[in-house]
Design a protein around this motif. Structure first.
Motif, PDB file in Angstrom:
ATOM      1  N   ASP A 149      40.022  52.140   7.039  1.00 27.51           N
ATOM      2  CA  ASP A 149      38.771  51.471   7.396  1.00 27.51           C
ATOM      3  C   ASP A 149      38.706  51.263   8.913  1.00 27.51           C
ATOM      4  O   ASP A 149      39.599  51.651   9.648  1.00 27.51           O
ATOM      5  CB  ASP A 149      38.611  50.148   6.633  1.00 27.51           C
ATOM      6  CG  ASP A 149      39.692  49.140   6.983  1.00 27.51           C
ATOM      7  OD1 ASP A 149      40.312  49.267   8.056  1.00 27.51           O
ATOM      8  OD2 ASP A 149      39.921  48.215   6.185  1.00 27.51           O
ATOM      9  N   ASP A 150      37.615  50.634   9.380  1.00 26.47           N
ATOM     10  CA  ASP A 150      37.412  50.536  10.824  1.00 26.47           C
ATOM     11  C   ASP A 150      37.774  49.147  11.358  1.00 26.47           C
ATOM     12  O   ASP A 150      37.360  48.769  12.445  1.00 26.47           O
ATOM     13  CB  ASP A 150      35.959  50.868  11.167  1.00 26.47           C
ATOM     14  CG  ASP A 150      34.997  49.880  10.531  1.00 26.47           C
ATOM     15  OD1 ASP A 150      35.419  49.154   9.599  1.00 26.47           O
ATOM     16  OD2 ASP A 150      33.826  49.828  10.945  1.00 26.47           O
ATOM     17  N   ASP A 151      38.499  48.370  10.558  1.00 25.46           N
ATOM     18  CA  ASP A 151      38.898  47.037  11.012  1.00 25.46           C
ATOM     19  C   ASP A 151      40.348  47.082  11.458  1.00 25.46           C
ATOM     20  O   ASP A 151      41.229  47.464  10.690  1.00 25.46           O
ATOM     21  CB  ASP A 151      38.726  46.038   9.854  1.00 25.46           C
ATOM     22  CG  ASP A 151      39.082  44.641  10.302  1.00 25.46           C
ATOM     23  OD1 ASP A 151      38.693  44.262  11.424  1.00 25.46           O
ATOM     24  OD2 ASP A 151      39.770  43.925   9.540  1.00 25.46           O
ATOM     25  N   ASP A 189      33.914  39.616   9.242  1.00 25.29           N
ATOM     26  CA  ASP A 189      33.590  40.921   8.649  1.00 25.29           C
ATOM     27  C   ASP A 189      33.938  40.957   7.167  1.00 25.29           C
ATOM     28  O   ASP A 189      34.363  39.966   6.580  1.00 25.29           O
ATOM     29  CB  ASP A 189      34.266  42.058   9.426  1.00 25.29           C
ATOM     30  CG  ASP A 189      35.776  42.040   9.277  1.00 25.29           C
ATOM     31  OD1 ASP A 189      36.279  41.254   8.453  1.00 25.29           O
ATOM     32  OD2 ASP A 189      36.449  42.791  10.007  1.00 25.29           O
ATOM     33  N   ALA A 190      33.728  42.106   6.570  1.00 23.65           N
ATOM     34  CA  ALA A 190      33.870  42.230   5.125  1.00 23.65           C
ATOM     35  C   ALA A 190      35.303  42.530   4.706  1.00 23.65           C
ATOM     36  O   ALA A 190      35.601  42.623   3.523  1.00 23.65           O
ATOM     37  CB  ALA A 190      32.944  43.336   4.616  1.00 23.65           C
ATOM     38  N   ILE A 191      36.181  42.720   5.682  1.00 22.60           N
ATOM     39  CA  ILE A 191      37.548  43.149   5.359  1.00 22.60           C
ATOM     40  C   ILE A 191      38.464  41.934   5.250  1.00 22.60           C
ATOM     41  O   ILE A 191      38.467  41.069   6.132  1.00 22.60           O
ATOM     42  CB  ILE A 191      38.096  44.091   6.451  1.00 22.60           C
ATOM     43  CG1 ILE A 191      37.116  45.217   6.755  1.00 22.60           C
ATOM     44  CG2 ILE A 191      39.473  44.624   6.055  1.00 22.60           C
ATOM     45  CD1 ILE A 191      36.993  46.259   5.689  1.00 22.60           C
ATOM     46  N   VAL A 200      36.373  53.544   0.951  1.00 16.31           N
ATOM     47  CA  VAL A 200      36.959  52.516   1.804  1.00 16.31           C
ATOM     48  C   VAL A 200      35.829  51.589   2.228  1.00 16.31           C
ATOM     49  O   VAL A 200      34.758  52.063   2.587  1.00 16.31           O
ATOM     50  CB  VAL A 200      37.604  53.151   3.052  1.00 16.31           C
ATOM     51  CG1 VAL A 200      38.031  52.076   4.038  1.00 16.31           C
ATOM     52  CG2 VAL A 200      38.795  53.999   2.656  1.00 16.31           C
ATOM     53  N   GLN A 204      34.123  49.261   4.893  1.00 19.33           N
ATOM     54  CA  GLN A 204      34.148  49.094   6.340  1.00 19.33           C
ATOM     55  C   GLN A 204      33.915  47.624   6.686  1.00 19.33           C
ATOM     56  O   GLN A 204      33.497  46.821   5.840  1.00 19.33           O
ATOM     57  CB  GLN A 204      33.065  49.976   6.981  1.00 19.33           C
ATOM     58  CG  GLN A 204      33.271  51.463   6.737  1.00 19.33           C
ATOM     59  CD  GLN A 204      34.562  51.973   7.359  1.00 19.33           C
ATOM     60  OE1 GLN A 204      35.566  52.120   6.677  1.00 19.33           O
ATOM     61  NE2 GLN A 204      34.534  52.214   8.669  1.00 19.33           N
ATOM     62  N   SER A 205      34.116  47.290   7.956  1.00 19.90           N
ATOM     63  CA  SER A 205      34.032  45.880   8.345  1.00 19.90           C
ATOM     64  C   SER A 205      32.611  45.335   8.197  1.00 19.90           C
ATOM     65  O   SER A 205      32.430  44.147   7.984  1.00 19.90           O
ATOM     66  CB  SER A 205      34.533  45.688   9.772  1.00 19.90           C
ATOM     67  OG  SER A 205      33.848  46.557  10.637  1.00 19.90           O
TER      68      SER A 205
END
Lengths: 280, 476
Positions: A139-141, A219-221, B378, B380-381
């Motif tokens: 992911d991008d976190d 964020d969502a992570i 996946v 993402q944030s």
């Protein structure tokens, strides 16, 4: 058995049972015999050419000098001849430079797959999908930043998360309020976030600070267990991360790989992880 | 002796043996020296033989700057005139094999072993070999005599010349076969400069040996014992199949022509028992015993019998193409009223249209999409869902092609990793990983359809396109 052969002129062995069942002495078909002799010659020829007869410590070598390990080595050399060209090119490049080159990054992703499987997949999953308690790499976190230099840093030196256990500092209702605000996504506006100095690490906007490795709370992570987000947030606030004085604290340690992997391998792994989908 | 034997009446056993007595089976101990007779079917056979000239001449046709038909196995490309087939197109080969399998079935069901009798390489190479044999050694009687004769200088001369010519044909056969798989002119160059590679040498050698042994020595024994198609085709024949058949109604009882006897007084059938049909048979069977495994339905006995009938002034066609049913009842079911023909015909048509479809939709570029399964998606944030895809883009052209990648699917999708065009290397597959992000609120199900497109321009600026459907997977 009969002493007198009642079937004269027949090519039998004289072994006769029940009056008429007898054993004949017909020759083996010629084609079969030819094959038989050829196979014997084959064995001799094989023994001359290849290793064959074992001795007490050693064995016959054969004139061709063939060995299994030699054939394996030849195969390896062939692979090396193909890989060598690329390896030569990426040797003096930085991870960022490899990433910038289409062909080299494709090669690196293909060849680092094995490294990733050996050193990373046990915790982070074979596709970087993470595992219970271990972060997702696809992911991008990024706690410590998702630039290629950050990835090289992380793999080389490892990372160790840190958050003070707040259980002794905060009242239970304050923990509840903060945890609820995180779940609701309103943590940056929550007064307790400021008064209890959470912002010192997580930043005024609660988006975390890659220099410290503090998490983005908006964020969502979720770094830890996200099945019951409220309970998870409360747990983390109370027990902290890697907090020395709390035995129930969250564990978050990434080991250093600088002693286990060469610089080149670390470079390749960084490119591989970057390419899993989250690199920035 | 025990009395067990005595309980079976000897006479009945003799009857059993007598019934099978005429089934002489030649297992190779006797060389068949068939007589050659001119006639209609003999001419047809020559024309059918000439079909194999394609095999010898085909490799020398050129197309652009390469061999017109080249099965280039090392670089995994089949060139057939303008078309280039890559391993990705191999499903068509399955249809092609199906087509020929069914073609064999339908032809055999309608007209017997046409393949065996007229087109099979075994039959034809044997025919050419025995033709040479006859030119050198003479008629069958002379050949049999020569076989028994002592090895004098003349015999050695004739025999060695024959084997030499046989080997030349075998060598040309081997080279011609190999030339379909490697450039024919290069092959000849290598051959003449003695620089042939191991693979070429092996294949040419195998074909020389195979041709020489199969056509020179094994001949009809190949059809009897070795060839599976001979057996398979036997079960495809039914009572409505027209085959070279001896009209036993007209022919029996056989009887020799008696001098001075008038035709009206004759008590025997039309067959004069001259055995010419057996003499000309390349597999040495007697057609008058009915359809049998040895009969390759080459129809040479038709010529022989017709010529004899002409001589004795009886009507032709004592041996003719006729079905069992036609012989028994005098009329046979028309081809189109036989279910077999329809079923076979339907399969033929289906496989043929599949091949035509495949060849007409051969794309110059071809896209394949592999959805990454680990992880399936996946988060993402920003809460959107990301899927990873591996695009495999095949370029069949001789020049590189620049393509742009696009995708259409769930609302609000963002394609990441396809911002720049991709250069597809010629004649191979280029890979590219792309990511697709979709806001979670736009997902309507666990799995949704997504279509990827690639588009580029060919050398004369014609648009090359390919698309492929895949899935976008999100959380439950």
């Amino acid at each position: 058995m009969s002493d007198k052969n009642p079937f004269p002129g027949e090519n039998n062995t004289g072994h006769i049972w029940d009056d008429n069942i007898r054993e004949l002495a017909n020759p083996i078909p010629r084609w079969w015999m030819i094959g038989f002799w050829i196979s014997i010659l084959w064995v001799v020829g094989y023994g001359v050419l290849y290793p064959m007869i074992p001795g007490s410590n050693d064995h016959t070598k054969g004139v061709t000098g063939w060995t299994q390990i030699g054939e394996y080595q030849e195969g390896l050399d062939q692979v090396e001849a193909i890989r060598g060209k690329f390896e030569e090119q990426i040797k003096d490049l930085s991870a960022a430079e490899i990433l910038a080159d289409d062909g080299l990054s494709t090669y690196t992703v293909a060849s680092a797959r094995v490294l990733f499987g050996d050193y990373c997949a046990a915790c982070h999953g074979s596709g970087g999908q993470g595992g219970p308690g271990f972060p997702v790499l696809a992911d991008d976190d990024w706690l410590y930043g998702g630039k290629i230099e950050n990835l090289v840093q992380t793999i080389t030196n490892g990372r160790r998360g840190m958050m003070t256990a707040q259980g002794a500092i905060l009242k239970p209702e304050e923990v509840d309020t903060l945890a609820q605000a995180i779940v609701d996504g309103t943590i940056a506006e929550e007064p307790l976030f400021k008064t209890k100095a959470c912002f010192a690490c997580h930043g005024m906007d609660a988006k975390g600070n890659p220099a410290l490795g503090s998490a983005n709370l908006t964020d969502a992570i979720w770094r830890f267990d996200e099945d019951d987000k409220l309970a998870s947030a409360k747990y983390t606030i109370i027990h902290g991360v890697n907090a020395a004085n709390d035995p129930k604290t969250r564990q978050a340690v990434m080991p250093s790989f600088k002693d286990r992997l060469s610089e080149g391998d670390i470079k390749k792994l960084a490119v591989y992880v970057y390419k899993l989908g989250g690199g920035q | 002796m025990s009395d067990v034997q005595n309980r079976i009446p000897a006479t009945s056993v003799d009857d059993l043996y007598a019934e099978a007595g005429h089934w002489h089976i030649n297992t190779g101990e006797e060389t068949i020296h068939a007589k050659r007779m001119p006639g209609k079917w003999r001419s047809i056979k020559w024309w059918a033989n000439s079909f194999w000239l394609v095999f010898f001449l085909g490799p020398y046709l050129r197309w652009d700057d390469r061999q017109a038909v080249l099965f280039d196995i090392p670089s995994r490309q089949f060139h057939i005139f303008g078309a280039t087939l890559l391993p990705q197109d191999f499903w068509m080969l399955a249809l092609l094999l199906l087509f020929f399998a069914i073609l064999l079935a339908v032809v055999t069901a309608v007209a017997g072993r046409v393949w065996c009798g007229f087109f099979c390489f075994q039959t034809i190479w044997t025919d050419i070999y025995t033709w040479i044999e006859e030119k050198l050694e003479g008629s069958p009687q002379k050949r049999r005599k020569l076989e028994k004769a002592p090895w004098d200088l003349k015999k050695i001369k004739v025999k060695s010349l024959k084997h030499f010519l046989w080997l030349i044909i075998a060598v040309i056969t081997g080279i011609s076969f190999t030339a379909w798989f490697t450039d024919a002119f290069v092959l000849w160059g290598e051959l003449l400069s003695l620089q042939l590679g191991m693979v070429s040498v092996t294949f040419i050698g195998m074909f020389i040996l195979g041709t020489y042994i199969l056509a020179g020595f094994m001949r009809e024994q190949t059809c009897f014992w070795l060839c599976p198609y001979a057996r398979i085709q036997g079960v495809m024949i039914d009572k409505t199949t027209v085959l070279p058949t001896y009209d036993y109604v007209r022919g029996e009882p056989r009887g020799r022509v008696k001098k001075g006897q008038r035709e009206e007084d004759r008590a025997t059938g039309d067959c004069i028992d001259c055995n010419q049909c057996v003499a000309v048979c390349p597999t040495g069977v007697d057609i008058r015993n009915g359809q049998q495994e040895g009969c390759i339905t080459c129809a040479l006995c038709l010529d022989a019998c017709d010529s004899v009938m002409d001589k004795v002034g009886r009507p032709r066609g004592l041996i003719r193409y006729e079905s069992q049913e036609g012989l028994d009842t005098g009329h046979s079911i028309p081809i189109l009223k036989r279910p077999r023909v329809w079923v076979y015909g339907f399969i033929l048509l289906a496989s043929l249209s599949g091949i035509i479809y495949g060849l007409s939709t051969l794309d110059s570029i071809q896209l394949k999409v592999l959805h990454d399964r680990q992880p399936l998606f996946v988060m993402q944030s920003d809460g959107s869902i990301q899927n990873k895809y591996r695009l495999k883009m095949l370029n069949k052209l001789k020049d590189p092609v620049e393509v742009t990648i696009t995708a259409s699917g769930p609302a609000g999708l963002i394609l990441v990793g396809a911002e720049k065009t991709v250069t597809l290397k010629p004649g191979t597959v280029s890979g590219r990983d792309v990511f697709v992000r979709v806001p979670r609120s736009n997902l309507v199900g666990e799995s949704q359809s997504i279509i990827f497109y690639i588009e580029g321009a060919g050398d004369s600026n014609q648009i090359l396109k390919s698309k492929r459907e895949s899935v976008f997977i999100g959380p439950r």
